[in-house]
Design a protein around this motif. Structure first.
Motif, PDB file in Angstrom:
ATOM      1  N   ASN A  17      -9.519  28.706   8.622  1.00  0.00           N
ATOM      2  CA  ASN A  17      -9.896  28.589   7.605  1.00  0.00           C
ATOM      3  C   ASN A  17      -9.726  28.261   6.422  1.00  0.00           C
ATOM      4  O   ASN A  17      -8.574  28.322   5.995  1.00  0.00           O
ATOM      5  N   LEU A  18      -9.872  26.993   7.149  1.00  0.00           N
ATOM      6  CA  LEU A  18     -10.047  25.842   6.117  1.00  0.00           C
ATOM      7  C   LEU A  18     -10.622  25.658   4.903  1.00  0.00           C
ATOM      8  O   LEU A  18     -11.861  25.467   5.448  1.00  0.00           O
ATOM      9  N   ALA A  19     -10.621  26.543   3.176  1.00  0.00           N
ATOM     10  CA  ALA A  19     -11.443  26.346   2.276  1.00  0.00           C
ATOM     11  C   ALA A  19     -10.772  25.204   1.733  1.00  0.00           C
ATOM     12  O   ALA A  19     -10.240  25.089   0.801  1.00  0.00           O
ATOM     13  N   PRO A  20     -12.424  24.399   1.452  1.00  0.00           N
ATOM     14  CA  PRO A  20     -12.469  23.264   0.630  1.00  0.00           C
ATOM     15  C   PRO A  20     -11.858  23.560  -1.056  1.00  0.00           C
ATOM     16  O   PRO A  20     -11.457  22.563  -1.480  1.00  0.00           O
ATOM     17  N   THR A  21     -12.187  24.642  -1.479  1.00  0.00           N
ATOM     18  CA  THR A  21     -11.820  24.973  -2.586  1.00  0.00           C
ATOM     19  C   THR A  21     -10.827  24.897  -3.239  1.00  0.00           C
ATOM     20  O   THR A  21      -9.615  25.100  -4.552  1.00  0.00           O
ATOM     21  N   GLN A  22      -9.673  25.750  -2.521  1.00  0.00           N
ATOM     22  CA  GLN A  22      -8.692  26.224  -2.685  1.00  0.00           C
ATOM     23  C   GLN A  22      -7.755  26.498  -1.124  1.00  0.00           C
ATOM     24  O   GLN A  22      -8.179  26.962  -0.301  1.00  0.00           O
ATOM     25  N   TRP A  23      -7.001  25.345  -0.491  1.00  0.00           N
ATOM     26  CA  TRP A  23      -6.651  25.379   0.826  1.00  0.00           C
ATOM     27  C   TRP A  23      -5.450  26.301   0.774  1.00  0.00           C
ATOM     28  O   TRP A  23      -5.200  26.634   2.126  1.00  0.00           O
ATOM     29  N   LEU A  24      -5.015  26.121  -0.286  1.00  0.00           N
ATOM     30  CA  LEU A  24      -3.650  27.475  -0.256  1.00  0.00           C
ATOM     31  C   LEU A  24      -3.996  28.751  -0.392  1.00  0.00           C
ATOM     32  O   LEU A  24      -2.850  29.687  -0.161  1.00  0.00           O
ATOM     33  N   HIS A  25      -5.369  29.197  -0.519  1.00  0.00           N
ATOM     34  CA  HIS A  25      -5.795  30.431  -0.019  1.00  0.00           C
ATOM     35  C   HIS A  25      -4.843  30.939  -2.532  1.00  0.00           C
ATOM     36  O   HIS A  25      -4.385  31.594  -1.626  1.00  0.00           O
ATOM     37  N   GLU A  26      -4.561  29.867  -2.725  1.00  0.00           N
ATOM     38  CA  GLU A  26      -4.004  30.982  -4.005  1.00  0.00           C
ATOM     39  C   GLU A  26      -4.434  31.884  -4.980  1.00  0.00           C
ATOM     40  O   GLU A  26      -3.232  32.339  -5.370  1.00  0.00           O
ATOM     41  N   GLN A  27      -6.016  31.509  -5.141  1.00  0.00           N
ATOM     42  CA  GLN A  27      -6.601  32.686  -5.853  1.00  0.00           C
ATOM     43  C   GLN A  27      -6.838  33.694  -4.875  1.00  0.00           C
ATOM     44  O   GLN A  27      -7.565  34.184  -5.426  1.00  0.00           O
ATOM     45  N   GLU A  28      -6.141  34.009  -3.485  1.00  0.00           N
ATOM     46  CA  GLU A  28      -6.619  34.700  -2.544  1.00  0.00           C
ATOM     47  C   GLU A  28      -5.787  36.361  -2.342  1.00  0.00           C
ATOM     48  O   GLU A  28      -5.231  36.093  -1.967  1.00  0.00           O
ATOM     49  N   ARG A  29      -5.345  37.713  -2.200  1.00  0.00           N
ATOM     50  CA  ARG A  29      -5.307  38.312  -1.869  1.00  0.00           C
ATOM     51  C   ARG A  29      -5.695  39.731  -1.585  1.00  0.00           C
ATOM     52  O   ARG A  29      -5.339  40.789  -0.693  1.00  0.00           O
ATOM     53  N   TYR A  30      -7.072  40.009  -1.311  1.00  0.00           N
ATOM     54  CA  TYR A  30      -8.124  40.291  -1.244  1.00  0.00           C
ATOM     55  C   TYR A  30      -8.726  40.229  -0.014  1.00  0.00           C
ATOM     56  O   TYR A  30      -9.470  38.741   0.016  1.00  0.00           O
ATOM     57  N   THR A  31      -8.947  40.245   1.269  1.00  0.00           N
ATOM     58  CA  THR A  31     -10.356  39.959   1.878  1.00  0.00           C
ATOM     59  C   THR A  31     -12.025  39.872   1.262  1.00  0.00           C
ATOM     60  O   THR A  31     -11.909  40.545   0.781  1.00  0.00           O
TER      61      THR A  31
END
Length: 236
Positions: A208-222
């Motif tokens: 689950n490497l996300a190139p546009t947000q490596w730390l999933h900093e904008q995510e709280r929902y699936t």
């Protein structure tokens, strides 16, 4: 001691972001839904990352659904590679039923239930949107994947598939046997990294490497929680 033969590299991606519902709530047929603007940006970012790291693919495999084809094409373009895409329909996403047939009090479970289990036979009985079960997904996906792993015409393979399919492949690789861990989240256009050895051996190097947000900093929902919110037309 003699080291084993070097393993082959497999990059497993999920397609980029799409809109499964129009602004007025009308569902878009999942077999034809295209990437949205954000999905295009995510796929381009993934391709640029492959280019920066000097990754070159021997083959590129997609499920054949437009969202995987478009993602793969943009990844190849952004990484400066020109390859013909291979299609494998058995690797298409888990198939849902008709939304109109789902009772209102069962909608949340129909959307989310298949991705909340901990594995095992009970999880395999879960159905996605009243359609295909997790067990049925595994029955068609795992043999198709094994057949591609058995081929000798690649050393570096890019697969652009789907969230549910990727969970099936990653879970089985992690467990060393047939498995499905629904809580393995897959961001749009994420990259998973596996090394494939002899037989069914697989080493999972990254998930689950996300190139546009490596730390999933904008995510709280699936992803599926977001799709459910779109269906219910809830505010973001």
């Amino acid at each position: 001691m003699k080291l084993p033969r070097a393993r082959r590299r497999l990059y497993l991606m999920r397609h980029g972001s799409v809109d499964y519902f129009l602004p007025d709530g009308t569902p878009v047929a999942p077999d034809s839904v295209p990437l949205n603007a954000e999905g295009e940006r995510q796929a381009d970012a993934a391709g640029q990352l492959f280019a920066q790291c000097g990754v070159r693919f021997d083959r590129v495999l997609v499920s054949g659904l437009p969202r995987t084809v478009q993602t793969a094409q943009r990844v190849l373009s952004a990484s400066g590679q020109a390859l013909t895409l291979d299609h494998e329909a058995a690797l298409q996403e888990i198939r849902g039923g008709r939304l109109a047939d789902i009772p209102a009090d069962q909608v949340e479970q129909a959307f989310l239930g298949a991705f909340q289990g901990r594995g095992g036979s009970e999880t395999e009985q879960q159905r996605f949107l009243g359609g295909e079960s997790i067990g049925e997904l595994l029955d068609r996906v795992l043999p198709a994947f094994d057949a591609w792993c058995a081929r000798d015409d690649w050393q570096c393979l890019l697969l652009v598939l789907h969230g549910g399919v990727n969970r099936a492949l990653l879970s089985t690789a992690l467990a060393g046997q047939r498995a499905f861990f629904g809580r393995l989240e897959q961001q749009p256009a994420c990259i998973n990294v596996l090394d494939i050895g002899l037989g069914d051996e697989a080493v999972v190097r990254a998930v689950n490497l996300a190139p546009t947000q490596w730390l999933h900093e904008q995510e709280r929902y699936t992803t599926m929680e977001k799709v459910l919110a779109q269906y219910l037309r809830l505010p973001p």
